[in-house]
Scaffold this motif. Structure first.
Motif, short mmCIF file in Angstrom:
data_model
loop_
_atom_site.label_atom_id
_atom_site.label_comp_id
_atom_site.label_asym_id
_atom_site.label_seq_id
_atom_site.Cartn_x
_atom_site.Cartn_y
_atom_site.Cartn_z
N LEU A 124 0.96 -1.34 0.07
CA LEU A 124 0.00 -0.01 -0.10
C LEU A 124 0.79 1.29 0.03
N GLY A 125 0.25 2.19 -0.69
CA GLY A 125 0.86 3.73 -0.59
C GLY A 125 0.70 3.97 1.03
N GLN A 126 1.65 4.68 1.63
CA GLN A 126 1.82 4.94 3.12
C GLN A 126 0.35 5.37 3.86
N SER A 127 -0.33 6.17 2.93
CA SER A 127 -1.33 6.98 3.35
C SER A 127 -2.54 5.93 3.57
N PHE A 128 -2.68 5.01 2.84
CA PHE A 128 -3.68 3.99 2.80
C PHE A 128 -3.04 3.17 3.88
N ALA A 129 -1.80 2.78 4.20
CA ALA A 129 -1.52 2.06 5.31
C ALA A 129 -2.02 2.66 6.55
N ILE A 130 -1.69 3.71 6.49
CA ILE A 130 -1.94 4.43 7.83
C ILE A 130 -3.54 4.29 7.93
N SER A 131 -4.40 4.73 7.23
CA SER A 131 -5.56 4.73 7.36
C SER A 131 -6.13 3.21 7.51
N GLY A 357 22.28 13.25 -0.21
CA GLY A 357 21.51 13.77 0.86
C GLY A 357 20.58 12.53 1.55
N THR A 358 20.02 12.95 2.55
CA THR A 358 19.04 11.93 3.30
C THR A 358 17.61 12.45 2.99
N PRO A 359 16.91 11.60 2.48
CA PRO A 359 15.51 11.80 2.30
C PRO A 359 14.43 12.25 3.45
N GLU A 360 13.57 13.27 3.16
CA GLU A 360 12.72 13.53 4.52
C GLU A 360 11.26 13.12 3.85
N PHE A 361 10.31 13.12 5.03
CA PHE A 361 9.06 12.47 4.69
C PHE A 361 8.04 13.51 5.24
N PRO A 362 6.90 13.62 4.18
CA PRO A 362 5.91 14.50 4.74
C PRO A 362 5.01 13.51 5.90
N THR A 363 4.41 14.28 6.65
CA THR A 363 3.42 13.48 7.61
C THR A 363 2.19 12.94 6.91
N PRO A 364 1.44 12.15 7.30
CA PRO A 364 0.02 11.68 6.88
C PRO A 364 -0.72 12.97 6.82
N GLU A 365 -0.78 13.83 7.73
CA GLU A 365 -1.63 14.99 7.63
C GLU A 365 -1.26 16.00 6.46
N VAL A 367 0.28 14.98 3.76
CA VAL A 367 -0.13 14.29 2.29
C VAL A 367 -1.60 14.72 2.45
N ASP A 368 -2.31 14.43 3.27
CA ASP A 368 -4.07 14.64 3.05
C ASP A 368 -4.19 15.84 2.53
N ALA A 369 -3.63 17.02 3.24
CA ALA A 369 -3.90 18.24 2.89
C ALA A 369 -3.32 18.55 1.49
N ALA A 370 -2.05 18.15 0.96
CA ALA A 370 -1.65 18.33 -0.38
C ALA A 370 -2.71 17.88 -1.40
N LYS A 371 -3.07 16.52 -1.08
CA LYS A 371 -3.98 15.70 -1.98
C LYS A 371 -5.37 16.60 -2.19
N ALA A 372 -5.80 17.11 -0.88
CA ALA A 372 -6.96 18.09 -1.19
C ALA A 372 -6.83 19.31 -1.84
N LYS A 373 -5.65 20.03 -1.84
CA LYS A 373 -5.35 20.99 -2.44
C LYS A 373 -5.40 20.97 -3.83
N LEU A 374 -4.45 19.71 -4.16
CA LEU A 374 -4.50 19.36 -5.68
C LEU A 374 -5.67 19.13 -6.30
N ALA A 375 -6.54 18.08 -5.55
CA ALA A 375 -7.86 17.99 -6.05
C ALA A 375 -8.59 19.18 -6.54
N GLY A 376 -8.63 20.16 -5.78
CA GLY A 376 -9.17 21.47 -6.08
C GLY A 376 -8.57 22.27 -7.15
N GLY A 377 -7.26 22.20 -7.52
CA GLY A 377 -6.54 23.21 -8.27
C GLY A 377 -6.18 22.59 -9.50
N TRP A 378 -6.00 21.22 -9.56
CA TRP A 378 -5.04 20.78 -10.66
C TRP A 378 -5.64 20.90 -12.10
N ASP A 379 -7.12 20.44 -12.07
CA ASP A 379 -7.91 20.56 -13.50
C ASP A 379 -7.66 22.14 -13.88
#
Length: 384
Positions: A124-131, A357-365, A367-379
């Motif tokens: 699973l994508g990590q956000s799905f694993a967490i949910s 360099g060493t990778p950094e990771f966004p928190t689930p919160e 990612v959720d906020a980014a997805k919501a922003k993208l859903a509203g602005g991409w098209d």
């Protein structure tokens, strides 16, 4: 042929229909017994709880099967991983709907509960694993290598554990492109007019979503602010450089997507395939937009083959399994510890696209906020 892993909802309906048609076959878990000196595999949180690794193998072989979905054979080398597991343990893997998405896996766990055709394990994508963990769908299980997995890459009780991942990268047909881009800034150059594509729509595709997130980082954004990434692709479109064709091996071969933003393990895996067809597919991790994401493993709490499910997890996190991911150009979660203890395949590791360099990771919160922003602005950004 390499198949981009689907991130659409269409497969969900198909899985649901199949489930209804099959009826509720009794799960083998319902009749499984505790192994000698251990507990029932369905409730075992470690191999030790089953009586040890050998007892786990014995119980898994008795079950004889493992049911998986959403594992494309050309994604992170899953084709070879599946064959190697079957050969090693004599357990048949039933691989259904390989192009399904993480959402489809979660749906199958819910709709097939108590059925023998429910997925035993999930990738699973990590956000799905967490949910999914929050919904109580997974069984806690700690593989033998659990303590070697870095903090932040696992749920503390083993409800999910990250396994492999990759960086957003830029693939380029060097036979047709004189100077392959190495950064997001490069992609705006006039020489790339009509050539910059992605692996899917970012509102549906995980790799394309990551491409926009990386663009945000490259343009002054952050894990808290994906808007600069959306703005970048609007600039790319306004410049005439954005290509809406979704990348596949076929589009690369035909010259329809000469530059593609995708996971580095996908782009890197395309290279030898395209070389056989006379193309020179180069891969660069953008210098100005490094974004890394891992996928997670989980065991279905109601797995019809609970011992085989746990043995599969043990195999994936063994040196053999991790090196097989590496063979598919994916970066295994145990890469640091295996490098230290000498179990990593150095020749394979050297083939990975180089990243500093060493990778950094966004928190689930985030990612959720980014997805919501993208859903509203991409098209609006791309169609405007």
């Amino acid at each position: 042929m390499f198949t981009p892993r689907a991130r659409t909802a269409g497969v969900i309906a198909a899985l649901t229909v199949v489930t209804a048609a099959c009826g509720a076959a009794p799960s083998s878990q319902q009749t499984s017994k505790a192994t000698e000196g251990g507990t029932n595999a369905a409730t075992a949180a470690s191999a030790a709880a089953v009586g040890g690794f050998d007892k786990l193998v014995e119980a898994a072989k008795k079950e004889g099967n493992l049911h998986v979905i959403a594992l494309p054979p050309d994604w992170a080398n899953y084709g070879e991983i599946i064959k190697s597991f079957e050969a090693k343990y004599g357990i048949k893997i039933e691989s259904e709907t390989p192009d399904a998405a993480s959402a489809d896996e979660i749906n199958a766990v819910k709709t097939r509960k108590g059925q023998d055709r429910a997925p035993d394990v999930l990738d699973l994508g990590q956000s799905f694993a967490i949910s999914g963990a929050k919904e109580g769908l997974f069984a806690p299980y700690k593989v033998q290598a659990f303590d070697k997995i870095p903090e932040g890459q696992k749920e503390p009780t083993g409800l999910w554990t990250n396994d492999y991942g990759g960086y957003v990268s830029i693939g380029c047909d060097a036979k047709k492109i004189a100077n392959c881009p190495t950064s997001y800034a490069d992609l705006l150059k006039p020489e790339y007019k009509g050539k910059v594509a992605m692996n899917g729509n970012p509102t549906k595709s995980g790799s394309a979503f990551a491409g926009v997130y990386a663009a945000a980082i490259a343009n002054g954004g952050s894990f808290d602010d994906i808007q600069p990434g959306i703005d970048f692709f609007k600039k790319l479109k306004d410049a005439g450089n954005y290509n809406p064709v979704e990348t596949t091996p076929a589009t690369i071969e035909k010259g329809e997507t000469q530059i593609s933003i995708d996971w580095d393990y996908n782009n890197a895996a395309y290279a030898p395939q395209m070389a056989a067809k006379g193309l020179d597919w180069k891969v660069n991790v953008p210098t100005d937009g490094k974004y890394f994401q891992m996928y997670a493993q989980a065991v279905n709490k109601d797995a019809p083959h609970p011992a085989a499910a746990r043995l599969w997890q043990e195999y994936l996190y063994s040196a053999e399994g991790q090196n097989l991911y590496l063979k598919g150009f994916a970066r295994p979660v145990l890469l640091p510890s295996m490098t230290s203890d000498g179990t990593i395949d150095k020749a394979l590791a050297e083939k990975l696209p180089q990243v500093e360099g060493t990778p950094e990771f966004p928190t689930p919160e985030q990612v959720d906020a980014a997805k919501a922003k993208l859903a509203g602005g991409w098209d609006a950004a791309i169609s405007g």
